[in-house]
Design a protein around this motif. Structure first.
Motif, PDB file in Angstrom:
ATOM      1  N   ARG A 121       0.703  -1.179   0.144  1.00  0.00           N
ATOM      2  CA  ARG A 121      -0.004   0.180   0.135  1.00  0.00           C
ATOM      3  C   ARG A 121       0.843   1.126   0.132  1.00  0.00           C
ATOM      4  N   THR A 122       1.940   1.229   0.859  1.00  0.00           N
ATOM      5  CA  THR A 122       2.898   2.421   0.871  1.00  0.00           C
ATOM      6  C   THR A 122       3.554   2.606  -0.265  1.00  0.00           C
ATOM      7  N   GLN A 123       3.812   1.667  -1.018  1.00  0.00           N
ATOM      8  CA  GLN A 123       4.636   1.702  -2.267  1.00  0.00           C
ATOM      9  C   GLN A 123       3.709   2.401  -3.481  1.00  0.00           C
ATOM     10  N   MET A 124       2.313   1.907  -3.361  1.00  0.00           N
ATOM     11  CA  MET A 124       1.371   2.591  -4.163  1.00  0.00           C
ATOM     12  C   MET A 124       1.312   3.976  -4.145  1.00  0.00           C
ATOM     13  N   LEU A 125       0.989   4.317  -2.645  1.00  0.00           N
ATOM     14  CA  LEU A 125       0.947   5.821  -2.400  1.00  0.00           C
ATOM     15  C   LEU A 125       2.056   6.505  -2.759  1.00  0.00           C
ATOM     16  N   ALA A 126       3.187   5.837  -2.904  1.00  0.00           N
ATOM     17  CA  ALA A 126       4.740   6.663  -3.249  1.00  0.00           C
ATOM     18  C   ALA A 126       4.513   6.934  -4.596  1.00  0.00           C
ATOM     19  N   ILE A 158       1.784   6.971  -6.660  1.00  0.00           N
ATOM     20  CA  ILE A 158       0.815   7.723  -7.120  1.00  0.00           C
ATOM     21  C   ILE A 158       1.195   9.395  -7.011  1.00  0.00           C
ATOM     22  N   SER A 159       1.825   9.576  -5.636  1.00  0.00           N
ATOM     23  CA  SER A 159       2.150  10.921  -4.943  1.00  0.00           C
ATOM     24  C   SER A 159       3.333  11.491  -6.066  1.00  0.00           C
ATOM     25  N   HIS A 160       4.122  10.541  -6.335  1.00  0.00           N
ATOM     26  CA  HIS A 160       5.194  10.869  -7.351  1.00  0.00           C
ATOM     27  C   HIS A 160       4.641  11.224  -8.629  1.00  0.00           C
ATOM     28  N   ASP A 161       3.812  10.561  -9.025  1.00  0.00           N
ATOM     29  CA  ASP A 161       3.217  10.966 -10.511  1.00  0.00           C
ATOM     30  C   ASP A 161       2.391  12.004 -10.484  1.00  0.00           C
ATOM     31  N   LEU A 162       1.585  12.570  -9.284  1.00  0.00           N
ATOM     32  CA  LEU A 162       0.933  13.455  -9.129  1.00  0.00           C
ATOM     33  C   LEU A 162       1.903  14.892  -9.226  1.00  0.00           C
ATOM     34  N   ARG A 163       3.128  14.687  -8.938  1.00  0.00           N
ATOM     35  CA  ARG A 163       3.927  15.784  -8.816  1.00  0.00           C
ATOM     36  C   ARG A 163       4.054  16.596 -10.307  1.00  0.00           C
ATOM     37  N   THR A 164       4.311  15.867 -11.219  1.00  0.00           N
ATOM     38  CA  THR A 164       4.569  16.288 -12.544  1.00  0.00           C
ATOM     39  C   THR A 164       3.360  17.338 -12.773  1.00  0.00           C
ATOM     40  N   PRO A 165       2.154  16.732 -13.197  1.00  0.00           N
ATOM     41  CA  PRO A 165       1.065  17.800 -13.635  1.00  0.00           C
ATOM     42  C   PRO A 165       0.749  18.930 -12.737  1.00  0.00           C
ATOM     43  N   LEU A 166       0.862  18.869 -11.269  1.00  0.00           N
ATOM     44  CA  LEU A 166       0.795  19.749 -10.426  1.00  0.00           C
ATOM     45  C   LEU A 166       1.900  20.911 -10.630  1.00  0.00           C
ATOM     46  N   THR A 167       3.081  20.531 -10.941  1.00  0.00           N
ATOM     47  CA  THR A 167       4.141  21.297 -11.221  1.00  0.00           C
ATOM     48  C   THR A 167       3.902  22.422 -12.426  1.00  0.00           C
ATOM     49  N   LEU A 177       5.102  11.288   0.371  1.00  0.00           N
ATOM     50  CA  LEU A 177       6.014  10.624  -0.250  1.00  0.00           C
ATOM     51  C   LEU A 177       7.037  10.457   1.013  1.00  0.00           C
ATOM     52  N   ASP A 178       7.114  11.485   2.022  1.00  0.00           N
ATOM     53  CA  ASP A 178       8.002  11.294   3.391  1.00  0.00           C
ATOM     54  C   ASP A 178       7.453   9.927   3.890  1.00  0.00           C
ATOM     55  N   PHE A 179       6.163   9.969   3.965  1.00  0.00           N
ATOM     56  CA  PHE A 179       5.551   8.658   4.626  1.00  0.00           C
ATOM     57  C   PHE A 179       5.984   7.497   3.909  1.00  0.00           C
ATOM     58  N   ALA A 180       5.733   7.389   2.693  1.00  0.00           N
ATOM     59  CA  ALA A 180       5.979   6.093   1.966  1.00  0.00           C
ATOM     60  C   ALA A 180       7.462   5.919   1.988  1.00  0.00           C
ATOM     61  N   ARG A 181       8.490   6.901   1.989  1.00  0.00           N
ATOM     62  CA  ARG A 181       9.948   6.593   1.846  1.00  0.00           C
ATOM     63  C   ARG A 181      10.247   6.088   3.206  1.00  0.00           C
TER      64      ARG A 181
END
Ligand SMILES: Nc1ncnc2c1ncn2[C@@H]1O[C@H](COP(=O)(O)OP(=O)(O)OP(=O)(O)O)[C@@H](O)[C@H]1O
Ligand SMILES: [Mg+2]
Length: 442
Positions: free
Chosen positions: A227-232, A234-243, A276-280
């Motif tokens: 689950r944590t890996q999935m969260l990581a 998703i968060s990672h992928d969301l960063r690009t469109p957000l930027t 990302l902090d949590f997932a890492r």
């Protein structure tokens, strides 16, 4: 209401003991009553017969065996001593006798067909008085010929053996129960998300239960990791469109709408950083040995300059080991919470025999009762936290902090602050003893 359940002991050890004690007590009581009672009666009967026969022979052959004619002289015959008192009558007293002497008296009455009085004197002798030849014949013999001393020895042995049996079974049962308790402690630690070193031990069934527990723990750990890996991801992928959105917004002419959108995007960026902090997790950081008080004061003064934070630092004799980046994140999470939910903050650092205590307390609304457990769960936020405007609260701060502190072999607990009436968070880290400290530095 009375129920047989109330009589049954609650702990497993007490139940084990009951299972052993009750049958062995019943067995021993049966042995005493069925076997020994009969045996004892037979022995009393035969010894009584022997003495009664000796007395009968004495009376039958009185004139042949008597060595001195003198009145009141002590004479001996077989096991008996006897004295003759001319002209004295048998008194009418009937002393109370115990069971063995009563058997003896009845046998004597049957054999002699004469009234007799049996008494026990102070010197452990039995005295038999018989009306004889217009006088009184007093026959004395030692108690041990009649009364059976082995009864007491037998009972003493029984008590001794019972105590021995109980002690041995107590020791064995305790060892068996120890492994069950270890399993219970491990399951409890796992439930509280504490670190656990558990190795199944004890009887086959208990080891089986222990292995099953470890398998279940592995499965749960894997699920959490997935689950944590999935969260990581998703968060990672969301960063690009957000930027991209952020850049596009900056190019657009500024208006109330774009400002609000920008604020939302900032909040989302912060939230994603927390995910990302949590997932890492703690990553592969290494432990460093430090003076924790100096480190904490220094860290807070650098990261929160100008904040009204009071310190209460007790002198520290020992050092602790920390992973600086992870530990900094844990402490910041607590201070960030205190800043978010209160206005006054106090940090105390002290030391016990085994650990260093870091306490962060504030004057906020605190966390009540049951919530003290819940707030450590990932994504848990109180209603108050949810209602804060533009908040980037995701409810991961305390979960991350707990994970980090457990990784430092420490504990984190929540209490009500007596001083400031808000929340008190207590972190306890194990101290590094002097010797270990030196070897690490060398
Ligand atoms: N100092 C505090 N005073 C009162 N309530 C607190 C305090 N610290 C935490 N809480 C409560 O515990 C909840 C969980 O805290 P946690 O730090 O895990 O999440 P958060 O602060 O809401 O979000 P995040 O830290 O992830 O940005 C918070 O939502 C808040 O309700
Ligand atoms: Mg927080």
């Amino acid at each position: 209401m009375f129920s047989i359940r109330n009589l049954i002991p609650k702990t497993l050890l007490a139940r084990f003991m009951l299972i052993i004690v009750v049958p062995s007590l019943i067995g021993q009581m049966l042995a005493v009553f069925l076997f020994y009672d009969r045996h004892w009666y037979n022995v009393s009967y035969y010894t009584s017969n022997i003495i009664a026969n000796e007395i009968k022979w004495l009376l039958d052959n009185y004139h042949n065996v008597q060595t001195t004619d003198t009145n009141q002289h002590i004479n001996e015959y077989l096991n008996l001593s006897y004295q003759f008192y001319q002209g004295i009558k048998l008194p009418k007293i009937r002393p109370k006798l115990n069971e063995e002497l009563e058997i003896f008296k009845n046998i004597l009455n049957l054999k002699l067909k004469k009234p007799v009085i049996v008494t026990l004197d102070h010197e452990k002798k039995i005295i038999v008085s018989i009306a004889f030849n217009n006088g009184l014949l007093k026959i004395t013999f030692p108690t041990k010929l009649l009364l059976n001393p082995t009864t007491y020895i037998f009972v003493l042995w029984l008590i001794f053996l019972t105590i021995l049996l109980l002690s041995v079974s107590l020791i064995f049962s305790r060892n068996q129960i120890k492994s069950i308790l270890e399993l219970a402690t491990a399951a409890d630690a796992f439930g509280r998300e504490q670190r656990l070193d558990y190795k199944p031990s004890g009887a086959y069934e208990i080891r089986q239960a222990g292995l099953a527990f470890l398998k279940m723990k592995d499965r749960i750990d894997k699920q959490i990791a997935n689950r944590t890996q999935m969260l990581a991801m998703i968060s990672h992928d969301l960063r690009t469109p957000l930027t991209r959105m952020k850049l596009q917004l900056e190019l657009m002419p500024s208006s109330e709408a774009t400002i609000e959108l920008q604020q939302d995007i900032n909040t989302m960026t912060q939230m994603i950083a927390t995910y990302l902090d949590f997932a890492r997790g703690e990553g592969g950081e290494n432990f460093q040995i430090i003076e924790v008080a100096d480190w904490v004061v220094n860290f807070i003064q650098t990261k929160y300059p100008g904040r009204d934070i009071t310190f209460d630092i007790k002198p520290q004799k020992h050092k602790v080991q920390i992973k600086p980046f992870a530990f900094a994140r844990a402490i910041s999470n607590l201070i960030d919470n205190a800043i978010k939910y209160s206005t006054k903050i106090k940090i105390s650092i002290s030391e016990t025999k085994t650990s260093t205590l870091i306490e962060v307390e504030d004057n906020g609304i605190g966390i009540h009762g049951q919530e003290k457990e819940l707030v450590f769960k990932p994504f848990y936020r109180s209603d108050h936290a949810r209602s804060l405007e533009y908040s980037s609260n995701v409810g991961l701060g305390l979960a991350i902090t707990k994970e980090i502190i457990t990784g430092h072999y420490g504990t984190i607990t929540l209490e009500d602050s007596k001083l400031l009436n808000g929340l008190l968070v207590r972190i306890s880290l194990p101290i590094i003893k002097e010797i270990k400290d030196k070897t690490n530095e060398a």
